[in-house]
Enzyme design. Structure first.
Site, PDB file in Angstrom:
ATOM      1  CB  SER A   7      -3.807-136.248-107.253  1.00 46.76           C
ATOM      2  OG  SER A   7      -4.491-136.472-106.031  1.00 46.76           O
ATOM      3  CG  HIS A  32      -0.076-135.256-104.916  1.00 53.50           C
ATOM      4  ND1 HIS A  32       1.045-134.395-104.512  1.00 53.50           N
ATOM      5  CD2 HIS A  32      -1.121-134.551-104.616  1.00 53.50           C
ATOM      6  CE1 HIS A  32       0.452-133.326-103.866  1.00 53.50           C
ATOM      7  NE2 HIS A  32      -0.852-133.384-104.087  1.00 53.50           N
ATOM      8  CG  ASP A  34      -4.205-134.181-102.755  1.00 57.24           C
ATOM      9  OD1 ASP A  34      -3.468-133.286-102.552  1.00 57.24           O
ATOM     10  OD2 ASP A  34      -4.585-134.932-103.621  1.00 57.24           O
ATOM     11  CG  MET A  36      -8.251-132.351 -98.560  1.00 52.43           C
ATOM     12  SD  MET A  36      -9.329-132.141 -99.787  1.00 52.43           S
ATOM     13  CE  MET A  36      -8.529-132.302-101.275  1.00 52.43           C
ATOM     14  CG  HIS A  64      -0.833-131.135-100.880  1.00 52.12           C
ATOM     15  ND1 HIS A  64      -1.591-130.659-101.930  1.00 52.12           N
ATOM     16  CD2 HIS A  64      -0.828-129.774-100.337  1.00 52.12           C
ATOM     17  CE1 HIS A  64      -2.176-129.619-101.993  1.00 52.12           C
ATOM     18  NE2 HIS A  64      -1.472-129.065-100.832  1.00 52.12           N
ATOM     19  CG  MET A  66      -4.507-129.153 -98.981  1.00 52.01           C
ATOM     20  SD  MET A  66      -5.309-129.780-100.467  1.00 52.01           S
ATOM     21  CE  MET A  66      -4.570-131.544-100.289  1.00 52.01           C
ATOM     22  CG  MET A 135      -1.908-125.077-103.801  1.00 51.32           C
ATOM     23  SD  MET A 135      -2.022-126.873-104.103  1.00 51.32           S
ATOM     24  CE  MET A 135      -3.307-127.185-104.971  1.00 51.32           C
ATOM     25  CG  PHE A 141     -13.458-129.338-104.015  1.00 51.77           C
ATOM     26  CD1 PHE A 141     -14.111-130.423-103.474  1.00 51.77           C
ATOM     27  CD2 PHE A 141     -13.491-127.980-103.530  1.00 51.77           C
ATOM     28  CE1 PHE A 141     -14.979-130.032-102.555  1.00 51.77           C
ATOM     29  CE2 PHE A 141     -13.970-127.683-102.548  1.00 51.77           C
ATOM     30  CZ  PHE A 141     -14.707-128.854-101.829  1.00 51.77           C
ATOM     31  N   GLY A 143     -10.290-132.005-110.266  1.00 50.59           N
ATOM     32  CA  GLY A 143     -11.078-131.844-111.380  1.00 50.59           C
ATOM     33  C   GLY A 143     -11.388-130.339-111.539  1.00 50.59           C
ATOM     34  CG  ASP A 173      -1.800-130.499-106.485  1.00 51.79           C
ATOM     35  OD1 ASP A 173      -2.555-131.160-107.292  1.00 51.79           O
ATOM     36  OD2 ASP A 173      -1.874-130.727-105.121  1.00 51.79           O
ATOM     37  N   GLY A 195      -4.278-135.574-111.014  1.00 49.82           N
ATOM     38  CA  GLY A 195      -5.366-136.451-110.563  1.00 49.82           C
ATOM     39  C   GLY A 195      -6.163-136.877-111.697  1.00 49.82           C
TER      40      GLY A 195
HETATM   41  C1  DX5 Z   1      -6.641-130.568-104.555  1.00 52.07           C
HETATM   42  C2  DX5 Z   1      -5.252-131.545-104.408  1.00 52.07           C
HETATM   43  C3  DX5 Z   1      -5.050-131.900-105.742  1.00 52.07           C
HETATM   44  C4  DX5 Z   1      -6.087-132.730-106.715  1.00 52.07           C
HETATM   45  C5  DX5 Z   1      -5.649-132.466-108.214  1.00 52.07           C
HETATM   46  O1  DX5 Z   1      -6.690-129.654-103.467  1.00 52.07           O
HETATM   47  O2  DX5 Z   1      -4.425-130.939-103.849  1.00 52.07           O
HETATM   48  O3  DX5 Z   1      -3.801-132.771-105.604  1.00 52.07           O
HETATM   49  O4  DX5 Z   1      -5.916-134.156-106.368  1.00 52.07           O
HETATM   50  O5  DX5 Z   1      -6.757-132.833-109.097  1.00 52.07           O
HETATM   51  P1  DX5 Z   1      -6.722-132.363-110.356  1.00 52.07           P
HETATM   52  O6  DX5 Z   1      -5.544-133.128-110.979  1.00 52.07           O
HETATM   53  O7  DX5 Z   1      -8.101-133.396-110.837  1.00 52.07           O
HETATM   54  O8  DX5 Z   1      -6.812-131.159-110.582  1.00 52.07           O
HETATM   55 ZN    ZN Z   2      -2.368-132.032-103.678  1.00 53.92          ZN
END
Ligand code: DX5
Ligand code: ZN
Length: 217
Positions: A7, A32, A34, A36, A64, A66, A135, A141, A143, A173, A195
């Protein structure tokens, strides 16, 4: 073999091009990406101009979304170079139509589900999607720690697809790392998004190899 999608959210943004090539060299299958909107999730990330740049790299881009009412932007993301476009079941009242719109734009279509969303939302759109995204955190977010309840949900989605003879990828994810990946794959995941664990790994190639080595039951 299970696929790995780093990601971009966790990359060093000042080095975006180099970071994408670093992941390609390390053996990643997808990038990937993301998106938002500050409404569907309480955070903002990046959009179409950044995708246009990222799609010039050597990894196919898994977008992705969101965002609320994603149908407004599907064509623009396809045009900008997306290979897969995944939308949230909760974000549109016309899921079936939006999935058809993604395929008509020349992309693979994905349906994402928040942790509290039942996989039953997939039942009446079977055949209209190529990927189901479970999910494993509340989106918004990077981490975060994986929610354990989502492991069972991956198994439930696997069963729904198998029982109905549906061929689609199952992507997970959120909080995916060397510890959580094996059980996600054992329960049916076929694409692992990672990520922070991937970009933060001391050796990204070794990390991706470890994820690729996860075997289904
Ligand atoms: C969060 C994203 C993820 C995010 C995953 O809403 O959809 O793709 O980057 O990050 P990690 O792998 O750090 O949980
Ligand atoms: Zn994602």
């Amino acid at each position: 073999m299970v696929k790995v999608a780093p990601s971009l959210l966790a990359a060093d943004m000042l080095q975006m091009g180099n970071e994408i090539e670093r992941m390609a060299q390390a053996g990643a299958d997808y990038l990937h990406f993301d998106v938002m909107d500050g409404r569907f999730v309480p955070n903002l990330s990046y959009g179409i101009p950044v995708l246009k740049a990222a799609a010039k790299g050597s990894l196919p881009v898994d977008v992705h979304l969101m965002i609320e009412r994603p149908e407004r932007y599907i064509d623009a993301f396809a045009e900008a170079g997306a290979k897969i476009i995944t939308i949230h079941a909760e974000a549109t009242v016309h899921l079936d139509r939006a999935l058809r719109q993604i395929r008509a734009a020349g992309c693979l279509a994905g349906v994402a589900m928040n942790p509290a969303t039942s996989p039953e939302c997939l039942r009446y759109v079977l055949g209209a999607f190529d990927l189901a995204l479970v999910m494993t955190i509340n989106p918004g977010f990077g981490g975060q720690k994986m929610l354990e309840s989502c492991v069972q949900k991956v198994a439930d989605v696997r069963r729904l697809l198998d029982d109905t003879g549906t061929d689609a990828m199952i992507e997970v994810d959120g909080g995916v790392n060397e510890k959580t990946a094996p059980k996600l794959v054992q329960n049916g995941a076929t694409v692992l998004v990672a990520g922070s664990a991937c970009f933060g790994a001391p050796d990204a190639a070794a990390f991706i190899r470890a994820l690729h080595a996860c075997k289904p039951m």
